[in-house]
Design a protein around this motif. Structure first.
Motif, mmCIF file in Angstrom:
data_model
loop_
_atom_site.group_PDB
_atom_site.id
_atom_site.type_symbol
_atom_site.label_atom_id
_atom_site.label_comp_id
_atom_site.label_asym_id
_atom_site.label_seq_id
_atom_site.Cartn_x
_atom_site.Cartn_y
_atom_site.Cartn_z
ATOM 1 N N ARG A 97 0.787 -0.508 -0.226
ATOM 2 C CA ARG A 97 0.343 0.173 0.345
ATOM 3 C C ARG A 97 1.005 0.963 0.005
ATOM 4 N N ARG A 98 1.788 1.136 0.329
ATOM 5 C CA ARG A 98 2.509 2.442 1.026
ATOM 6 C C ARG A 98 3.398 3.038 -0.215
ATOM 7 N N LEU A 99 3.782 1.259 -0.828
ATOM 8 C CA LEU A 99 4.610 1.395 -2.559
ATOM 9 C C LEU A 99 3.446 2.336 -3.621
ATOM 10 N N GLU A 100 2.404 1.923 -3.215
ATOM 11 C CA GLU A 100 1.397 2.017 -4.285
ATOM 12 C C GLU A 100 1.478 4.152 -3.974
ATOM 13 N N GLU A 101 0.990 4.225 -2.944
ATOM 14 C CA GLU A 101 1.442 5.097 -2.324
ATOM 15 C C GLU A 101 2.394 6.417 -2.753
ATOM 16 N N GLU A 102 3.550 6.120 -2.788
ATOM 17 C CA GLU A 102 4.161 6.428 -3.219
ATOM 18 C C GLU A 102 4.620 6.917 -4.739
ATOM 19 N N GLN A 103 4.259 5.756 -5.656
ATOM 20 C CA GLN A 103 3.621 5.533 -6.767
ATOM 21 C C GLN A 103 3.659 6.886 -7.423
ATOM 22 N N ASP A 104 2.191 6.912 -6.829
ATOM 23 C CA ASP A 104 0.987 7.980 -6.849
ATOM 24 C C ASP A 104 1.426 9.289 -6.471
ATOM 25 N N ALA A 105 2.416 8.896 -5.621
ATOM 26 C CA ALA A 105 2.810 10.604 -5.749
ATOM 27 C C ALA A 105 3.738 10.839 -6.480
ATOM 28 N N PHE A 106 4.224 9.979 -6.765
ATOM 29 C CA PHE A 106 5.678 10.334 -7.808
ATOM 30 C C PHE A 106 5.574 10.075 -9.332
ATOM 31 N N GLU A 107 4.387 9.991 -9.758
ATOM 32 C CA GLU A 107 3.597 10.047 -10.939
ATOM 33 C C GLU A 107 2.883 11.396 -10.874
ATOM 34 N N ALA A 108 2.548 12.227 -10.169
ATOM 35 C CA ALA A 108 2.025 13.377 -9.625
ATOM 36 C C ALA A 108 2.873 14.248 -9.965
ATOM 37 N N PHE A 109 4.076 13.672 -9.312
ATOM 38 C CA PHE A 109 5.864 14.731 -9.483
ATOM 39 C C PHE A 109 5.636 14.815 -10.580
#
Length: 140
Positions: A97-109
């Motif tokens: 879950r944390r990795l998915e959130e980090e991936q979403d944040a990185f894609e948004a960045f």
């Protein structure tokens, strides 16, 4: 690898081509070469098609055919199934879950970065256009 072993890795609705490919993969590169030679002997377009497929799928030049896409499917599935240890499964779920959130944040960045780059390029274009228009009016 037995017939049951390689067939258990395939989906239930796998066609005869998929089953044939899995069977040849389980036998190794020699089986692929033998099938290609037999294809050339009995009907040359079949041998040519097998040769093209072997080159295209990189079966001809790889070390072994046995560790192909079926092995990676098996590894991906084994990573997702529960281990039986509830503490580890909870930790794994939280980490995923944390990795998915980090991936979403990185894609948004990355999206914001692309937008900023596009805006700066557009602003630069508009500035150059305005300078060109000013020069053309001064020259006229």
């Amino acid at each position: 690898m037995t017939t049951a072993a390689y067939s258990s890795e395939l989906p239930a609705n796998a066609g005869w081509l998929t089953r044939s490919e899995a069977w040849l993969d389980s036998k190794g590169k020699g089986a692929w070469i033998a099938a290609m030679v037999l294809g050339f002997i009995f009907f040359w377009p079949v041998g040519l098609a097998l040769l093209a497929y072997m080159i295209w799928s990189k079966k001809m030049f790889s070390k072994s055919c046995r560790h192909s896409k079926h092995a990676s499917r098996r590894q991906a599935w084994s990573a997702m199934k529960p281990s039986g240890n509830t503490a580890f499964d909870a930790y794994k779920a939280e980490t995923l879950r944390r990795l998915e959130e980090e991936q979403d944040a990185f894609e948004a960045f990355l999206e914001r970065l692309r937008d900023a780059k596009d805006k700066s390029e557009f602003d630069q274009f508009m500035d150059e256009r305005e300078k060109r228009a000013t020069r053309e009016t001064e020259e006229a």
